[in-house]
Structure formats: C-alpha cells, structure tokens
Scaffold this motif. Sequence first.
Motif, mmCIF file in Angstrom:
data_model
loop_
_atom_site.group_PDB
_atom_site.id
_atom_site.type_symbol
_atom_site.label_atom_id
_atom_site.label_comp_id
_atom_site.label_asym_id
_atom_site.label_seq_id
_atom_site.Cartn_x
_atom_site.Cartn_y
_atom_site.Cartn_z
ATOM 1 N N LEU A 76 17.721 28.581 38.374
ATOM 2 C CA LEU A 76 16.562 29.460 38.583
ATOM 3 C C LEU A 76 17.073 30.823 39.044
ATOM 4 C CD1 LEU A 76 13.431 29.352 38.559
ATOM 5 C CD2 LEU A 76 13.543 28.997 41.021
ATOM 6 N N LEU A 77 16.643 31.875 38.348
ATOM 7 C CA LEU A 77 17.068 33.240 38.681
ATOM 8 C C LEU A 77 15.852 34.031 39.162
ATOM 9 C CD1 LEU A 77 19.403 35.300 38.686
ATOM 10 C CD2 LEU A 77 18.663 35.974 36.398
ATOM 11 N N ARG A 78 15.994 34.581 40.387
ATOM 12 C CA ARG A 78 14.913 35.420 40.950
ATOM 13 C C ARG A 78 15.415 36.858 41.101
ATOM 14 N NH1 ARG A 78 12.627 32.443 46.241
ATOM 15 N NH2 ARG A 78 14.801 32.757 46.875
ATOM 16 N N ILE A 79 14.566 37.795 40.658
ATOM 17 C CA ILE A 79 14.928 39.224 40.739
ATOM 18 C C ILE A 79 13.741 39.988 41.337
ATOM 19 C CG2 ILE A 79 15.569 41.302 39.460
ATOM 20 C CD1 ILE A 79 16.773 39.515 37.320
ATOM 21 N N ASP A 80 14.018 40.721 42.410
ATOM 22 C CA ASP A 80 13.029 41.652 42.959
ATOM 23 C C ASP A 80 13.193 42.965 42.206
ATOM 24 O OD1 ASP A 80 11.379 43.326 44.367
ATOM 25 O OD2 ASP A 80 12.145 42.781 46.359
ATOM 26 N N LEU A 81 12.177 43.336 41.401
ATOM 27 C CA LEU A 81 12.303 44.521 40.544
ATOM 28 C C LEU A 81 12.424 45.804 41.354
ATOM 29 C CD1 LEU A 81 9.747 43.593 37.755
ATOM 30 C CD2 LEU A 81 12.233 43.381 37.724
ATOM 31 N N PRO A 87 20.162 40.242 42.252
ATOM 32 C CA PRO A 87 19.522 39.007 41.757
ATOM 33 C C PRO A 87 19.882 37.816 42.658
ATOM 34 C CG PRO A 87 21.413 39.548 40.403
ATOM 35 C CD PRO A 87 21.261 40.688 41.358
ATOM 36 N N ASN A 88 18.994 36.835 42.634
ATOM 37 C CA ASN A 88 19.167 35.636 43.467
ATOM 38 C C ASN A 88 19.117 34.403 42.552
ATOM 39 O OD1 ASN A 88 17.185 33.599 45.503
ATOM 40 N ND2 ASN A 88 19.306 34.040 45.967
ATOM 41 N N GLN A 89 20.217 33.671 42.519
ATOM 42 C CA GLN A 89 20.322 32.494 41.631
ATOM 43 C C GLN A 89 20.316 31.216 42.470
ATOM 44 O OE1 GLN A 89 23.187 32.851 38.474
ATOM 45 N NE2 GLN A 89 23.572 30.658 38.429
ATOM 46 N N ASP A 106 2.374 32.929 42.102
ATOM 47 C CA ASP A 106 1.064 33.391 42.597
ATOM 48 C C ASP A 106 0.994 34.919 42.579
ATOM 49 O OD1 ASP A 106 0.834 34.144 46.007
ATOM 50 O OD2 ASP A 106 2.746 33.983 44.897
ATOM 51 N N PRO A 107 -0.214 35.541 42.733
ATOM 52 C CA PRO A 107 -0.371 37.001 42.647
ATOM 53 C C PRO A 107 0.446 37.787 43.670
ATOM 54 C CG PRO A 107 -2.513 35.947 42.452
ATOM 55 C CD PRO A 107 -1.539 34.869 42.813
ATOM 56 N N THR A 108 0.783 37.184 44.821
ATOM 57 C CA THR A 108 1.599 37.919 45.796
ATOM 58 C C THR A 108 3.078 37.894 45.454
ATOM 59 O OG1 THR A 108 1.908 35.989 47.236
ATOM 60 C CG2 THR A 108 -0.078 37.315 47.579
ATOM 61 N N GLY A 109 3.468 37.018 44.505
ATOM 62 C CA GLY A 109 4.881 36.872 44.152
ATOM 63 C C GLY A 109 5.670 36.087 45.172
ATOM 64 N N SER A 110 4.978 35.365 46.057
ATOM 65 C CA SER A 110 5.665 34.656 47.139
ATOM 66 C C SER A 110 5.801 33.160 46.871
ATOM 67 C CB SER A 110 4.895 34.857 48.455
ATOM 68 O OG SER A 110 4.793 36.222 48.765
ATOM 69 N N HIS A 111 4.897 32.585 46.153
ATOM 70 C CA HIS A 111 4.868 31.134 45.961
ATOM 71 C C HIS A 111 5.159 30.803 44.497
ATOM 72 C CE1 HIS A 111 2.972 30.975 49.927
ATOM 73 N NE2 HIS A 111 2.105 31.897 49.503
ATOM 74 N N LEU A 112 6.235 30.026 44.293
ATOM 75 C CA LEU A 112 6.633 29.620 42.947
ATOM 76 C C LEU A 112 6.540 28.096 42.848
ATOM 77 C CD1 LEU A 112 7.828 30.303 40.145
ATOM 78 C CD2 LEU A 112 10.107 30.007 41.176
ATOM 79 N N VAL A 113 5.718 27.652 41.892
ATOM 80 C CA VAL A 113 5.593 26.208 41.621
ATOM 81 C C VAL A 113 6.274 25.924 40.288
ATOM 82 C CG1 VAL A 113 4.009 24.305 41.186
ATOM 83 C CG2 VAL A 113 3.466 26.002 42.958
ATOM 84 N N ILE A 114 7.193 24.940 40.303
ATOM 85 C CA ILE A 114 7.966 24.604 39.099
ATOM 86 C C ILE A 114 7.526 23.213 38.652
ATOM 87 C CG2 ILE A 114 10.255 24.343 38.130
ATOM 88 C CD1 ILE A 114 11.244 25.987 40.608
ATOM 89 N N SER A 115 6.942 23.164 37.464
ATOM 90 C CA SER A 115 6.508 21.880 36.893
ATOM 91 C C SER A 115 7.640 21.331 36.017
ATOM 92 C CB SER A 115 5.226 22.076 36.070
ATOM 93 O OG SER A 115 4.871 20.879 35.429
ATOM 94 N N LEU A 116 8.017 20.070 36.288
ATOM 95 C CA LEU A 116 9.122 19.449 35.560
ATOM 96 C C LEU A 116 8.574 18.489 34.510
ATOM 97 C CD1 LEU A 116 11.425 18.729 38.624
ATOM 98 C CD2 LEU A 116 11.465 20.711 37.108
ATOM 99 N N THR A 117 9.390 18.270 33.504
ATOM 100 C CA THR A 117 8.965 17.383 32.396
ATOM 101 C C THR A 117 8.821 15.944 32.860
ATOM 102 O OG1 THR A 117 11.276 17.162 31.756
ATOM 103 C CG2 THR A 117 9.983 18.856 30.636
ATOM 104 N N ARG A 126 9.464 32.751 48.391
ATOM 105 C CA ARG A 126 10.283 33.943 48.138
ATOM 106 C C ARG A 126 11.274 34.194 49.266
ATOM 107 N NH1 ARG A 126 7.298 39.639 47.311
ATOM 108 N NH2 ARG A 126 7.121 39.529 49.581
ATOM 109 N N ASN A 127 10.947 33.765 50.468
ATOM 110 C CA ASN A 127 11.804 34.047 51.612
ATOM 111 C C ASN A 127 12.807 32.942 51.909
ATOM 112 O OD1 ASN A 127 10.406 36.493 52.067
ATOM 113 N ND2 ASN A 127 8.777 35.378 53.164
ATOM 114 N N THR A 128 12.852 31.921 51.062
ATOM 115 C CA THR A 128 13.783 30.807 51.304
ATOM 116 C C THR A 128 14.649 30.573 50.072
ATOM 117 O OG1 THR A 128 12.234 29.141 50.491
ATOM 118 C CG2 THR A 128 12.087 29.721 52.825
ATOM 119 N N GLN A 129 15.719 29.832 50.274
ATOM 120 C CA GLN A 129 16.615 29.440 49.192
ATOM 121 C C GLN A 129 16.492 27.951 48.886
ATOM 122 O OE1 GLN A 129 18.748 31.570 47.504
ATOM 123 N NE2 GLN A 129 17.768 33.253 48.637
#
Length: 974
Positions: A76-81, A87-89, A106-117, A126-129
């Motif tokens: 997973l690669l995260r980039i703050d534009l 970049p944060n991998q 989410d609209p704030t760019g803070s919460h990422l939900v990853i759905s797996l197969t 966003r503030n954690t690794q």
Amino acid sequence: MASILDQYEDSQNMRQHSRLSAANIGITHSGFVNVRLEEEKPIFNKQRIDFTPPENINHFSVCNNQLCMSLGKDTLLRIDLGKPDQPNQIELGRKDDSRVHKLFLDPTGSHLVISLTTSECVYLNRNTQKVRSLSRWRGHLIESIGWNKFIGSETNTGPILVGTSHGIIFEAEISASEGTIFNTNPDQFFKQVHTLEEDGKPAPVCCLEVERGLESKYLIVATTRKRLFQFVGKLVEGTEQQGFSSLFAQNQDLLPSFQEFPVNMGYSEITFYTSKLRSCPKSFAWMMGNGVLYGQLDFVRPDSLLSDVQVWEYTPDIDLNLIKPISIVLTQFHFLLLLPDRVRGICTLNGQVVHEDVFPEKFGGLKKMIKDPVTGLVWIYTEKAVFRYHIQREARDVWQMYMNMNKFDLAKEYCKDRPECLDMVLAKEAEHCFQNKRYLESAKCYALTQNYFEEIALKFIEAKQEDALKEFLIKKLNSLKPSEKTQITLLATWLTELYLNRLGQLEAEDGKQHVFQETREEFRSFLKSPKHKDCFYNNRNTIYDLLASHGDVENMVYFSVIMQDYERVISHYCQHDDYSAALEVLSKHCDDRLFYKFSPVLMQHIPKMVVDAWIKMGQRLDPKNLIPALVNYSQMGSMQQINETIRYMEFCVYQMDVQDEAIHNYLLSLYAKHKPDALLWYLEQAGTHASDIHYDLKYALRLCSEHGYHQACVLVYKIMELYEEAVDLALQVDVDLAKSCADLPEDDEELRKKLWLKIARHVVQEEKDVKKAMNCLSSCNLLKIEDILPFFPDFVTIDHFKEAICNSLEEYNKHIQELKQEMDEATESAKRIREDIQEMRNKYGVVDSQEKCATCDFPLLNRPFYLFLCGHMFHNDCLLQEVIPNLTSYKQNKLEELQKKLAATTQTTKSRHRPKEEDTVSLGKGQGNREQIKSDIDDIIGSECVYCGELMIKSIDKPFIDPSNFDQEMSSWL
C-alpha cells in the motif's frame, strides 16, 4: 448605435477573421468584434503525473489531497499531495491468497478501508502505520461505503453505511483510537439496516451515498446493477450521532422505492456534483446499462428528489458486450465517461460530446476514474501510469447552449462578463420574441444590443408596432452616453413625435380616455426627465414646433414650464385672456423681468390683483420700471386702475421708503389730478426743507399752479424760500396764511418788514379794514404806524390811529431815555478805564535772582522773560511754545508773520557798515517799526497768563494726546 461606418468596419473584420472556426462566436449583426489572438485552453486539461510505480497499480483512491494506491499483492502506497516527495509505503502482511478488492477513502482523507477478496476488511488511519482488522466486518465482501460528510472527523468516521455484494446495507462506525481492554478493534459497531434486491434476489450494493439537504432532510441513494433506490427522511435534531437506522425504518409508501432499467451490465456507478464540500448536491449522474441517467436534485419536493431526469444513451461505438464504460465523474455542466481506451466529456445541457481524449496503448488499459470532492481534480490511472485532469472555465461556452435552448436568462447569467457573447444572446432573444409577436419584450432586448439601429427600427415600422418602436427608442436613449448629443437629439425628437401621434389617436377614439391619460402622463414624465433636460433645452424650439404642429396647447404649456420658459407660458395665457393664470405663473416664479414686460397688459384687465402681486414682491421690483404700465392705464383706464396705481405708489413711498424723484413726482401728479384732498397732506408731511424733499419742487409748483391749488403753491414757495411770492399768493387765499409766511425769514429783518408791509398794504388797500391793519402792527414789532400811514387814503381821520400814534410816541420816548442812560454809563466806564491805565503805569514787580521759569524750571534771569500779575513767570521762548498750540489759526499765522518781520529788522540792525546820514533816518524808522512789532507780539502772547487766563479755560476739553498721533503713542506703550 451602429452606423454605416460601423457596417463597413464589421464587413472588413468579417473578411479578416473568416478563418475562425465554427465554434467561435459569430458577428452577423453585432457591433462587437471577437478576435481570439491566441487559442483558448481546453476545458479538460490532461496532465500525466511524473510517477513510475515499482509494481502494477491494482486500486487507487484519492480524497482531500491524500492519495492511496494498492501495488502488487499486498503493498500500500500513501502520498500526501502537499508533500509529494515523502511517499509512505506499508506492507499489508497477508500471507494467504487474499488480494485487495477495493479501497475506500473518507472525505477527510484520514480513514482508509481496504476490502479484501477473502471477505475481510482492514483499516488504516492517516496518522498511523499499523493496519488493523475490522473483525465485525469479516465474512462480507464490501462493495460500497456511504461516508458521513457532516460529522466525520480525523479520529472518528461517525455513523456510516456499508454495502455488500449480497445486497445488505450495514450501519457501522470506525474509531482511530486504540480502544479499551475489552474492545481493541477500531469498528465500534456493525449492524444491518436494509437489504436490496433485484428480481426477487439479493443484488450487490454498487454505490452508497449519504447527502443532507435543507432542514436536516437526508437523502440516501443506493444503487444495484439496474436499480436506483432513494431513502428520504428527516432525523431528529441531535440524533445524527445515533445513525441512519431510523431513516430506513420510516414509512416509504409515499416515495418511489426505486427506479429500474432493463439492461444490466454487471455493475453501476453514481456520482453527484456539489459546489463545495458539505453543501447540498445540485445534480447527479448514474452510469448503468441503458446509458447515463442524469438530472437535478430538489430537496423541496415531497416525493422523489430527482427532477429534470434525462437518459443519455450510449453511442453506437459502446457495445456492452465488448466495450463497457468503466467510471463516471460529474462536473457542473458535464459528465466524464471513462472507456477502456479513452475519456469522453458529454455536456449535460444538450447531450453533445464536447471532449474526447484517447490514451496511448503503451500505458495499458484504463482502470478507474476518481474525482477528489475537495479539490475538484479528476484522477485516472492504469497499471503503469497516473493522470490528472484540470477543469478550467467550464462555463465559458454554456451560454451558447442555453441560448440555443432558448433559455435566455441562464445564457445571460453565464456570459455577463463577456459583452460580445451577451450581445449575441440579447440579439437572439430579441429575434425570438419578435418571431413570437412579443414585440415589447423584443424591443427591450434589441435596445441592449449593438445591432444596427436603422435595421431594428425598420423592422418595427414594417410590423406597424409603434408601441414597440417607442419602447426600443426609449431604452436606446437611456443607454446613450451624455457625449452622444446628436444621437440623443434625434431619438428625443423622434420619441416626441411618436408620443404626439399616439395622443392624437387616443383622443379621437371613444372609450380610450383612461389610456389617453396614462399616455399623457408617460409623455410628460419623458419631457421632464432630468437625464434629457439639456437636450430638450438646447432643442426646445424644435419641440415647440412639433407641439404646435399637433395643436397640443396643453402639453406646450407644460413643456414651457419644464424649460422654465415662463415668458411663453404667460404669453399663451394672455393670448387666451386667462390673465389670472398668467399672474399666477408670474407670482409663483417671481421673475422681475417678466413682471416688467407683462404688467402693462395685466394692469389693464386685473389691476387689483396685479398691484397685490407687486406689493407682495416688495423690494424685488424696481418701481421705476413699472411706471410705463402705470402711466399708460392711469391716463386711459378706469377709475379702478387709477386708484390701484395710487395705492401702489403710496406703498412705495410710505412703506418701502422709496426716495426716487420720479416716483414722488408721479404720485404728486396723481394726487393733483385725481385726489386733490391728499395733495396738501402729502406736501406737508414730505418736509419743510429742500434737503428733505424727494420730489421736484419746480415740477410740483408748476403742477399745483396749473390746477389752481394756491395753498399748495404757497407751501412749495415756502420750501423754496421764495417768501415774497409765497406772501403775494397767500394774500389771494388767506391773510393769516400770508402772515405765517411773512415770519419765516427770521434772520432777515428787512425782508420780514417788507413782507409785513405787503400784508398791511393788502389789508388797507384791498380789504379797507383799518382794524385789521392795526392788528398787523401788533403782530409784527418791526412795523410802526408811520410805515403804514402812506397806505391810507387822505380822507381817513386821525381818530382811527390816535391810539397807535400815542403808543408809537411813547415807544420813541422810551427808546430815547434808554439811549441817554447807555451814554452815561459809557462815559463813566471810560473814566474808570483811564484811571486804571494811569495806575498801571506806576505798577512794578520784584524778581528774585533765584526765580525759575514756570515751564522749563530753569533760572528765569538767563533769558528774556515775562512777568504776569498773577505771579507766574515764563521765558520768552517758553511762553511762546505754550501759547502757540492754543491760538486760533488766524493768530498763529499773524504771530508767524510778525516773527519774520522782527527777524528782518534785527538783521538790518546788526549790519557792520556804518550808516550814512540818510540811512540814519531810515534806521530810526526801522527801530520804531521793530518796537511796534515787538509790541504786537507781546499783545498776542503776553496778553494773559497761559496758566490763569482764558486760553487755559478754553483748552479744558482738548485731549491730552493729539488724535492724529494717538495710534503712534498707543503703540509706544505696548
């Protein structure tokens, strides 16, 4: 206003710029010329991101400048534009065969939900690794998430909706905190709230959107492969944190539960356009099997919130069996459709394809298109590249589309800052209204365009639409600049003619009185418009001619009042014998020039009202300039006019205190001719001295003499100090009047005696009244009996004068005794004076050597001095200095002359030559003259003591400081 020169210039410009494309703005009839000096940038501007992924990109998501992408199997690669160089991998660390199914940010760019197969979900803040598992979500393949845009924060998502592949909608909440001892998972709760179906079977929830409208009215949109569901309701204020389960539970009978389309391509996608974050969405676009369903959102509607719904069917090159659309993004006026090898932009206003961008094959197939709701940027990615679209000036050509749709208000709204486009819209709207016979609206629009004035005017003339033509001319006139004086004059004159024609038509028609009144008021408002005042004033003669040609006298008078041409108004009233109205205009505007001009006419017909107006004007009128009107009609007019003339003259003399000789002479003439009783009173109160008189004495004398007013003539003679003439004329009237005149020359006894003799002669010779003659002797002490005896005839006996003669002799005797007594007193006085002189010759005074001058306080015996009997002693020069300022100018001159003569004789005496014999004689004479001069000087300066004599008494009221030197003396003390 376009002219023939403008037409020629436009034709030249059209030739020069004929190479412009059809998309550019045309200039068929407009005065605007649109020349694009450089090619405009496209609305959708693509830019490839300078980024080469280490592995293939599987999934991609971006929101609030936070970009997340899934690379390879579990990277997973995260980039703050805002910081693209950091970049944060993160490694997901999955050892099984699970892969990333979808990413949800989410609209704030803070919460990422990853759905797996593997039907699992993990969460990353966003503030954690650290990736954390969502245990309650396990066993569900997540297809969509409806984020809470209104209460979500960086640490908590708030209540959100989750859609699965089996049509179940869950309500959940995720918190970024570490949790408690009993619950370490980030998912706070996860509960089912609804299930979606297609054809009686559960269907995957392709999209979930939660929107809020006015007054806490919520809209939840959920889509399956071919159905679109709406859930609308209100949440009780303060219950937003409790979630949306109550909204699903509300009665949905009044709302359509869903919209369904027959074609199914296996998935669908919906997008909304919102002008700014957390505001109500304005429109939507749903990509499904039949095409793209798009329309507006109206939160006021009680039923379905979807309004103005249309379907854009896929073009023939889109075959759902071979080529399916992948993603859709909605902007303000377009939606972008992502195909496997290209991007198409379709205008939502007319459904036309306005943009198409083909991607090279080297980047691979296009996988997804995403719009950042915060920044508005559109992102597209392939397995090997990322692209970004900037949307610039999207509304620049919208006006043209609205114009073609005859939505002119919207078209004008979107080109108000582009005058050449606005002109085309107005021209099209005007033409559209003209074709639909809405001529007044057409005229208003045409007036705002730059189209050729002559062409438009002829259109309305040919259509016989005078009202529309008038409206067009009014609007055009109001839009002209003050510097365009010629155009303003032409339009104002033309409009005047149109108004007059219309008024003439309405006046001739029965039953149109109300319309006539309205049109007349409109015409008068046009005439008195402040904006066109200068134009009307400069061309008022033309307007007068127009009004006269139509016989519109009433409006001519009204226009004259507006132009302040009161002379014309008054002339009109006088010509129509309406003198009261003429005087009313005069009195209202108080123009003295007009009073002078029209008073003669008005005085003939309404003298009393005119004089009242004059009196009201008071000092603002010069009575001399009104004399022509008064003289004319006082000579040939009625008695009323004469009385009013006298009334005004009396007002001028007695109340305004006019001292002009002409006014007083004229009043005098009026009194002499028409009010003789007031003549004598006027002369008496006017004054008895020539300096107080304001009339011409000679004119008054001639006037009174012509009319036989002897008593008045006597009064004038008295003022002129012609006492003999006054007495002569008074004797013809009354002896007592003559007596009063005879006593006037008080300083001239000889003249008084002469006048009394005239009276006595008249009494004796004309009246033959001896007794009255004797009364004259008693009235004047200057007359004696011997003065009047010659006037009596010889036959008169002495008995009549016995008493008078005795009285006269007694007076003579008494006078002789008085003279004798005075002579005795004079002789005695002379004797005493001679004795005093003799005594003075032997009188002397003693001067001590220590005595000092009373003025300079220096020893007295140093210089010649004067000694007075009072004891004061003065040096000769000191006394001279004290006496001179108190002498009269005559004595000062006399003293100066004597001093010069004394100096001359002294010079002769000091001559060094020995005198001859004949000179000795002359020297003796000169010595005698010198003594005489000194004696004369002594008589002037030594006649009395300067401190004790009359000079000191006379100088008691003399100021200490000379007035001519007062300012200088005062300034010396400051």
